[in-house]
Design a protein around this motif. Sequence first.
Motif, PDB file in Angstrom:
ATOM      1  N   LEU A  62       0.770  -1.348   0.079  1.00 50.74           N
ATOM      2  CA  LEU A  62       0.024   0.052  -0.146  1.00 50.74           C
ATOM      3  C   LEU A  62       0.790   1.157   0.000  1.00 50.74           C
ATOM      4  N   THR A  63       1.956   1.400   0.705  1.00 51.61           N
ATOM      5  CA  THR A  63       2.704   2.139   0.760  1.00 51.61           C
ATOM      6  C   THR A  63       3.396   2.642  -0.540  1.00 51.61           C
ATOM      7  N   LEU A  64       3.909   1.394  -1.140  1.00 56.41           N
ATOM      8  CA  LEU A  64       4.471   1.518  -2.502  1.00 56.41           C
ATOM      9  C   LEU A  64       3.313   2.355  -3.592  1.00 56.41           C
ATOM     10  N   ALA A  65       2.242   1.812  -3.388  1.00 58.50           N
ATOM     11  CA  ALA A  65       1.229   2.473  -4.413  1.00 58.50           C
ATOM     12  C   ALA A  65       1.021   3.768  -3.876  1.00 58.50           C
ATOM     13  N   MET A  66       1.039   4.377  -2.915  1.00 54.79           N
ATOM     14  CA  MET A  66       0.888   5.874  -2.414  1.00 54.79           C
ATOM     15  C   MET A  66       1.969   6.630  -3.235  1.00 54.79           C
ATOM     16  N   MET A  67       3.366   5.917  -3.232  1.00 56.07           N
ATOM     17  CA  MET A  67       4.448   6.618  -3.573  1.00 56.07           C
ATOM     18  C   MET A  67       4.351   6.792  -5.218  1.00 56.07           C
ATOM     19  N   VAL A  68       3.937   5.935  -5.768  1.00 56.69           N
ATOM     20  CA  VAL A  68       3.707   5.830  -7.093  1.00 56.69           C
ATOM     21  C   VAL A  68       2.676   6.895  -7.565  1.00 56.69           C
ATOM     22  N   LEU A  69       1.869   6.944  -6.935  1.00 61.92           N
ATOM     23  CA  LEU A  69       0.685   7.719  -7.149  1.00 61.92           C
ATOM     24  C   LEU A  69       1.168   9.425  -6.866  1.00 61.92           C
ATOM     25  N   ILE A  71       0.780  10.632  -3.670  1.00 58.60           N
ATOM     26  CA  ILE A  71       0.166  10.979  -2.616  1.00 58.60           C
ATOM     27  C   ILE A  71       0.987  12.011  -1.599  1.00 58.60           C
ATOM     28  N   LYS A  72       0.519  12.956  -1.278  1.00 57.21           N
ATOM     29  CA  LYS A  72       1.336  13.787  -0.417  1.00 57.21           C
ATOM     30  C   LYS A  72       0.365  14.611   0.397  1.00 57.21           C
ATOM     31  N   LYS A  73       1.204  15.492   1.341  1.00 58.52           N
ATOM     32  CA  LYS A  73       0.625  16.224   2.305  1.00 58.52           C
ATOM     33  C   LYS A  73      -0.567  17.401   1.586  1.00 58.52           C
ATOM     34  N   GLY A  74      -1.600  17.476   2.047  1.00 59.36           N
ATOM     35  CA  GLY A  74      -2.578  18.099   1.338  1.00 59.36           C
ATOM     36  C   GLY A  74      -3.528  17.495   0.598  1.00 59.36           C
ATOM     37  N   ASP A  75      -3.229  16.284   0.334  1.00 60.10           N
ATOM     38  CA  ASP A  75      -4.162  15.437  -0.588  1.00 60.10           C
ATOM     39  C   ASP A  75      -5.331  14.488   0.514  1.00 60.10           C
ATOM     40  N   ALA A  76      -6.499  14.273  -0.086  1.00 62.24           N
ATOM     41  CA  ALA A  76      -7.285  13.580   0.582  1.00 62.24           C
ATOM     42  C   ALA A  76      -7.500  12.185  -0.112  1.00 62.24           C
ATOM     43  N   VAL A  77      -7.372  11.265   0.819  1.00 61.18           N
ATOM     44  CA  VAL A  77      -7.456   9.823   0.116  1.00 61.18           C
ATOM     45  C   VAL A  77      -8.538   9.140   1.238  1.00 61.18           C
ATOM     46  N   PHE A  78      -9.652   8.660   0.176  1.00 63.83           N
ATOM     47  CA  PHE A  78     -11.011   8.057   0.685  1.00 63.83           C
ATOM     48  C   PHE A  78     -10.661   6.725   1.223  1.00 63.83           C
ATOM     49  N   CYS A  79     -11.200   6.097   2.275  1.00 66.58           N
ATOM     50  CA  CYS A  79     -10.955   4.681   2.607  1.00 66.58           C
ATOM     51  C   CYS A  79     -12.161   4.283   3.451  1.00 66.58           C
ATOM     52  N   PHE A  85      -5.991  -1.495  10.382  1.00 67.69           N
ATOM     53  CA  PHE A  85      -5.311  -0.165  10.537  1.00 67.69           C
ATOM     54  C   PHE A  85      -4.434   0.368   9.375  1.00 67.69           C
ATOM     55  N   ALA A  86      -3.859  -0.799   8.541  1.00 73.02           N
ATOM     56  CA  ALA A  86      -2.897  -0.280   7.779  1.00 73.02           C
ATOM     57  C   ALA A  86      -3.412   0.599   6.435  1.00 73.02           C
ATOM     58  N   THR A  87      -4.550   0.044   6.256  1.00 72.63           N
ATOM     59  CA  THR A  87      -5.032   0.794   5.247  1.00 72.63           C
ATOM     60  C   THR A  87      -5.196   2.499   5.505  1.00 72.63           C
ATOM     61  N   ALA A  88      -5.400   2.980   6.373  1.00 72.19           N
ATOM     62  CA  ALA A  88      -5.486   4.208   6.726  1.00 72.19           C
ATOM     63  C   ALA A  88      -3.873   4.905   7.098  1.00 72.19           C
ATOM     64  N   GLU A  89      -3.175   3.998   7.922  1.00 76.71           N
ATOM     65  CA  GLU A  89      -1.857   4.140   8.218  1.00 76.71           C
ATOM     66  C   GLU A  89      -1.122   4.620   7.255  1.00 76.71           C
ATOM     67  N   THR A  90      -0.928   3.876   5.949  1.00 75.89           N
ATOM     68  CA  THR A  90      -0.173   4.454   4.706  1.00 75.89           C
ATOM     69  C   THR A  90      -0.465   5.562   4.116  1.00 75.89           C
ATOM     70  N   ILE A  91      -1.627   6.103   4.317  1.00 76.42           N
ATOM     71  CA  ILE A  91      -2.275   7.321   4.124  1.00 76.42           C
ATOM     72  C   ILE A  91      -1.407   8.229   4.692  1.00 76.42           C
ATOM     73  N   ALA A  92      -1.546   8.265   6.034  1.00 77.30           N
ATOM     74  CA  ALA A  92      -1.056   9.334   6.938  1.00 77.30           C
ATOM     75  C   ALA A  92       0.325   9.122   6.904  1.00 77.30           C
ATOM     76  N   TYR A  93       1.027   7.987   6.584  1.00 73.57           N
ATOM     77  CA  TYR A  93       2.499   7.964   6.592  1.00 73.57           C
ATOM     78  C   TYR A  93       3.124   8.916   5.210  1.00 73.57           C
ATOM     79  N   GLU A  94       2.223   8.915   4.502  1.00 71.94           N
ATOM     80  CA  GLU A  94       2.610   9.814   3.225  1.00 71.94           C
ATOM     81  C   GLU A  94       2.291  11.450   3.671  1.00 71.94           C
ATOM     82  N   GLU A  95       1.738  11.628   4.627  1.00 74.65           N
ATOM     83  CA  GLU A  95       1.333  13.044   5.363  1.00 74.65           C
ATOM     84  C   GLU A  95      -0.063  13.431   4.447  1.00 74.65           C
ATOM     85  N   ALA A  96      -0.612  12.594   3.923  1.00 76.71           N
ATOM     86  CA  ALA A  96      -2.098  12.749   3.372  1.00 76.71           C
ATOM     87  C   ALA A  96      -2.821  12.822   4.600  1.00 76.71           C
ATOM     88  N   THR A  97      -4.278  12.920   4.143  1.00 74.35           N
ATOM     89  CA  THR A  97      -5.113  12.930   5.130  1.00 74.35           C
ATOM     90  C   THR A  97      -5.964  11.785   4.794  1.00 74.35           C
TER      91      THR A  97
END
Length: 355
Positions: A62-69, A71-79, A85-97
């Motif tokens: 999931l983290t690698l998918a975030m990196m390829v796309l 995803i960064k701070k200021g982005d909203a990712v819907f889940c 927990f990992a589903t949302a954790e990987t979003i927050a790890y990229e500093e997205a919301t």
Amino acid sequence: MQFIDLEAQYLHLKEKIDARIHKVLDHGQYIMGPEVKELEEKLAEYVGVKHAITCANGTDALTLAMMVLGIKKGDAVFCPTFTFFATAETIAYEEATPVFVDSDESTFNICPIDLEKRIQKVIAEGKLTPKAIISVDLFGLPANYPELERIAKKYDLKLIEDAAQGFGGTLNGQVAGSFGDIATTSFFPAKPLGCYGDGGAIFTNNDEYAALLRSYCVHGKGTDKYDNVRIGMNSRLDTIQAAILLEKLAEFPQELIARQKVADKYEAELKGQFETPQVPDGYTSSWAQYTVCCDNRELEMQKYQEKGIPTMVYYRTCMHQQTAFTYLGYTSKDFPIAEYLAKRVFSLPMHPYLK
């Protein structure tokens, strides 16, 4: 009785798995050995996509998918809020919301109706940039991808399929792991297709994404492995785990048939006693879990315990209720279906070797 009987599976496949492991011990290529490439080719063929890239675990996938796309701070990712927990954790790890979405009451998966409302709300507020949707194929059942793909296209969002639990399930003949722009899975031992440690994979039909994924997995390497052209991570599937997965994948279609027989037996015995899981027309489930709903959950689980039958709760606490995400300011009224499920669901033993 085991909740998931990995020992029975191993005994069934022991000769083949042992031979595979010894072959790796003989050639000694423990990292990125030939079995890794062989597994990636067979996974891509099974799922029906151009590229399968293995990695160290499902969270990394999931983290690698975030990196390829990007995803960064200021982005909203819907889940979904009703998931691991990992589903949302990987979003927050990229500093997205992470923007949480309520569940569909009948399938437990992300609710497309609530999803669209959440997207519209984020757009109206104008504080975040809607960027992507992560959908989870909960308990073995693929999500409603026709609707999710329609919504993603309408709002110009990327769609990520988390197929860790749904691997082996289908929708209109299309196999889980082939939906969206990128799909991920986990080979955690308890998953429908699991190894004997950690492991994961990412699936895509996009050549550019595949090339980036292979780079990010190995420290952002370029054509020369000592020239790193981007900041990546160290996320590789061990050759021994790939060898084990090759034999498990070969047996996997037969195991799915066995899982369905167990689910059919549960349905025949428990219908009317509990709210049993329903598979909509056009879908098949890989039955990662057999999850029922009822009032007085703790009392019902105690009855099973007294008979020596293990039970588990997935998931007792929604994402919006987790301490790590209190900063998002959600209340108990925001996700009525998800909270309703979290108070009522429990899972019974499910594996292909259940007598």
